[in-house]
Enzyme design. Structure first.
Site, PDB file in Angstrom:
ATOM      1  N   HIS A  99       7.792   1.389   4.909  1.00  0.00           N
ATOM      2  CA  HIS A  99       8.869   1.702   3.965  1.00  0.00           C
ATOM      3  C   HIS A  99       8.251   2.106   2.631  1.00  0.00           C
ATOM      4  CE1 HIS A  99       8.763  -2.112   1.586  1.00  0.00           C
ATOM      5  NE2 HIS A  99       8.523  -2.717   2.730  1.00  0.00           N
ATOM      6  N   ASP A 101      10.151   2.285  -0.357  1.00  0.00           N
ATOM      7  CA  ASP A 101      10.772   1.671  -1.523  1.00  0.00           C
ATOM      8  C   ASP A 101      10.056   0.362  -1.853  1.00  0.00           C
ATOM      9  OD1 ASP A 101      11.982   0.423   0.853  1.00  0.00           O
ATOM     10  OD2 ASP A 101      13.241  -0.655  -0.581  1.00  0.00           O
ATOM     11  N   ASP A 132       2.895  -3.843  -0.363  1.00  0.00           N
ATOM     12  CA  ASP A 132       4.214  -3.874   0.269  1.00  0.00           C
ATOM     13  C   ASP A 132       5.085  -2.752  -0.260  1.00  0.00           C
ATOM     14  OD1 ASP A 132       6.534  -4.678   1.566  1.00  0.00           O
ATOM     15  OD2 ASP A 132       6.980  -6.274   0.143  1.00  0.00           O
ATOM     16  N   GLU A 163      14.400  -0.724   2.294  1.00  0.00           N
ATOM     17  CA  GLU A 163      14.126  -1.996   2.969  1.00  0.00           C
ATOM     18  C   GLU A 163      14.252  -3.174   2.022  1.00  0.00           C
ATOM     19  OE1 GLU A 163      11.915  -5.408   4.572  1.00  0.00           O
ATOM     20  OE2 GLU A 163      11.475  -4.282   2.739  1.00  0.00           O
ATOM     21  N   GLU A 164      13.749  -3.021   0.799  1.00  0.00           N
ATOM     22  CA  GLU A 164      13.726  -4.153  -0.129  1.00  0.00           C
ATOM     23  C   GLU A 164      15.117  -4.510  -0.654  1.00  0.00           C
ATOM     24  OE1 GLU A 164      11.279  -5.864  -0.165  1.00  0.00           O
ATOM     25  OE2 GLU A 164       9.403  -4.773  -0.227  1.00  0.00           O
ATOM     26  N   HIS A 429       6.149  -8.962  -3.842  1.00  0.00           N
ATOM     27  CA  HIS A 429       7.428  -9.301  -4.491  1.00  0.00           C
ATOM     28  C   HIS A 429       7.224  -9.989  -5.841  1.00  0.00           C
ATOM     29  CE1 HIS A 429      10.196  -9.171  -0.677  1.00  0.00           C
ATOM     30  NE2 HIS A 429       9.232  -8.258  -0.636  1.00  0.00           N
TER      31      HIS A 429
END
Length: 460
Positions: A99, A101, A132, A163-164, A429
């Site tokens: 992903h 994003d 990530d 996705e996030e 994150h």
């Protein structure tokens, strides 16, 4: 290994050399990707940032032989980058997932480097999305460039754009476009190794069930001196409800939801967990089981945020309303929708004074457990051990990737494997996300080796 007729497959040493020689290009790719502020939330960043990122990904995969690469709209408004690189007739098909994003940077002041500028520091590459999941995009490209024309499988690509945010754009796209993504093996590259240098496959994922609860008690705030005592305090009620979600030791304790499951795979060393999680000296871990039990096999509740009067600017008054966003991680064997119902029923049962409640269910996703007996897993294990020079291990993951359950439902015969560059020190994150470039290098080699080995394994 298998390759095109009349051609000799590159050796492991050949691939390792090619990958090492192009790591400067890999870093350049990742620097460009990190420079895009591709947070899929128009309230925080311009949508054009995601559009530019998607276009870069499409162009990059077009350069490594993917045909008909395009940006397909998904039901949540995000765009998935999809494409195909045909292999020899009769070859198995492998779907590569990633992903593009990213999570928002959160507190810019907490970053030691600019969040949207790839910065090398102490041997690691820092930046939002460096691991990530833009690091996995760079890993895919590095592996494919090293192979060149020596790819004996049909490749398909899907790079997700939201996705996030958990808005299920790709989750809904997959059932609507099965022929675009159908594959014999699916490499979900959005996890990583147990530690730098330890080849690892993730075999289980917890599901997720999120809800926002609103509490109201009064028409408006009232003076705490004149009315405090009998006046029902909305924030106090919310605190009591949230406290009831854990037992006296701190373990998740939701009425009707089992919390005694055990993990039967590789252990998670407590000292390593403390280091990985950044637990402060003198602060204990929540008791009740091993670290692996608690983080991979059992439900875990987290209060993600609370809306209430802030400390600065608060007045001497009884709060009339308060809200909280609650996340419940759901282990394999537990239905996420049922867990969400149990969570809301628990909050209702533990709400004091007959307070008014309102619930806003958010995302939910089912847990996942991989089947490891097929040819793709055997080829992956061989490739990972060859790339790293040591035995492979398996772990669970406390995080959630609802897409895996969707892929399994739509493609029940496909083998789904979770891997990637995101080891614990990456701090995904969180502020100061980073990636170890050696992980990109080794995982690119492992992926390249897998793509060479898989056809023979699939043929039996």
């Amino acid at each position: 290994m298998t390759t095109a007729p009349g051609k000799q497959a590159p050796t492991t040493q050949d691939l390792a050399r090619r990958i090492h020689e192009q790591m400067a290009r890999t870093k350049q790719d990742l620097a460009t990707l990190v420079g895009f502020k591709s947070v899929a939330d128009p309230r925080q960043f311009p949508p054009e940032e995601c559009e530019k990122t998607a276009q870069f990904v499409a162009d990059a995969f077009r350069e490594v032989g993917f045909a008909d690469v395009r940006l397909d709209p998904t039901p949540d408004g995000s765009k998935a980058v999809v494409g195909e690189r045909p292999g020899p007739p009769g070859a198995p098909t492998v779907l590569l997932y990633c992903h593009y994003d990213v999570q928002p940077p959160l507190d810019d002041a907490a970053w030691h480097t600019p969040p949207f500028e790839l910065t090398e520091k102490d041997g690691r590459w820092y930046g939002r999305g460096a691991a990530d999941c833009k690091g996995n995009i760079a890993m895919h490209l590095t592996a494919l460039r090293a192979l060149g024309d020596d790819i004996p499988v049909t490749l398909r690509l899907v790079a997700e754009g939201s996705e996030e945010q958990g808005t299920a754009g790709l989750d809904n796209y997959v059932p609507q476009h099965p022929d675009v993504l159908r594959a014999d093996a699916i490499l979900v590259c959005d996890t990583g190794n147990a530690a730098v240098g330890t080849p690892t496959l993730t075999t289980t994922l917890r599901g997720i069930a999120n809800v926002v609860v609103h509490v109201e008690t009064l028409q408006s705030a009232v003076h705490s001196g004149m009315f405090g005592g009998p006046a029902p305090d909305a924030l106090g009620a919310l605190i009591a409800m949230l406290a009831s979600l854990r037992n006296a030791d701190g373990m998740t304790a939701i009425d009707g939801l089992a919390n005694d499951q055990v993990w039967d795979g590789e252990p998670y060393d407590e000292a390593q967990f403390r280091s990985d999680a950044g637990v402060l000296d003198g602060v204990g871990l929540v008791p009740g089981g091993t670290v692996a039990d608690l983080v991979w096999a059992r439900p875990a509740v987290t209060v993600l945020g609370i809306d209430c009067p802030p400390v600065v600017g608060s007045s001497a008054s009884v709060p009339p309303k308060a809200s909280a966003r609650i996340s419940l991680r759901v282990p394999p064997g537990v239905d996420a929708d049922e867990a969400l119902t149990k969570l809301t029923d628990h909050l209702k049962a533990h709400a004091p004074w007959g307070v008014r409640l309102a619930f806003e269910p958010e995302e939910s996703g089912q847990p996942f457990k991989a089947v490891m007996s097929g040819p793709a897993y055997h080829a992956l294990q061989e490739a990972l051990e060859e790339a790293y020079g040591k035995p492979m291990t398996t772990v669970g993951q406390g995080g959630s990737i609802p897409l895996c359950t969707i892929l399994h439902r739509v493609f029940p015969e496909a083998e789904i494997a979770l891997m990637g560059v995101e080891e614990p020190k990456c701090l995904i994150h969180a502020p100061n996300e980073s990636v170890d470039p050696s992980e990109i290098e080794h995982m690119a080699l492992a992926e390249a080796l897998f793509l060479l080995k898989y056809p023979a394994a699939a043929a039996g």
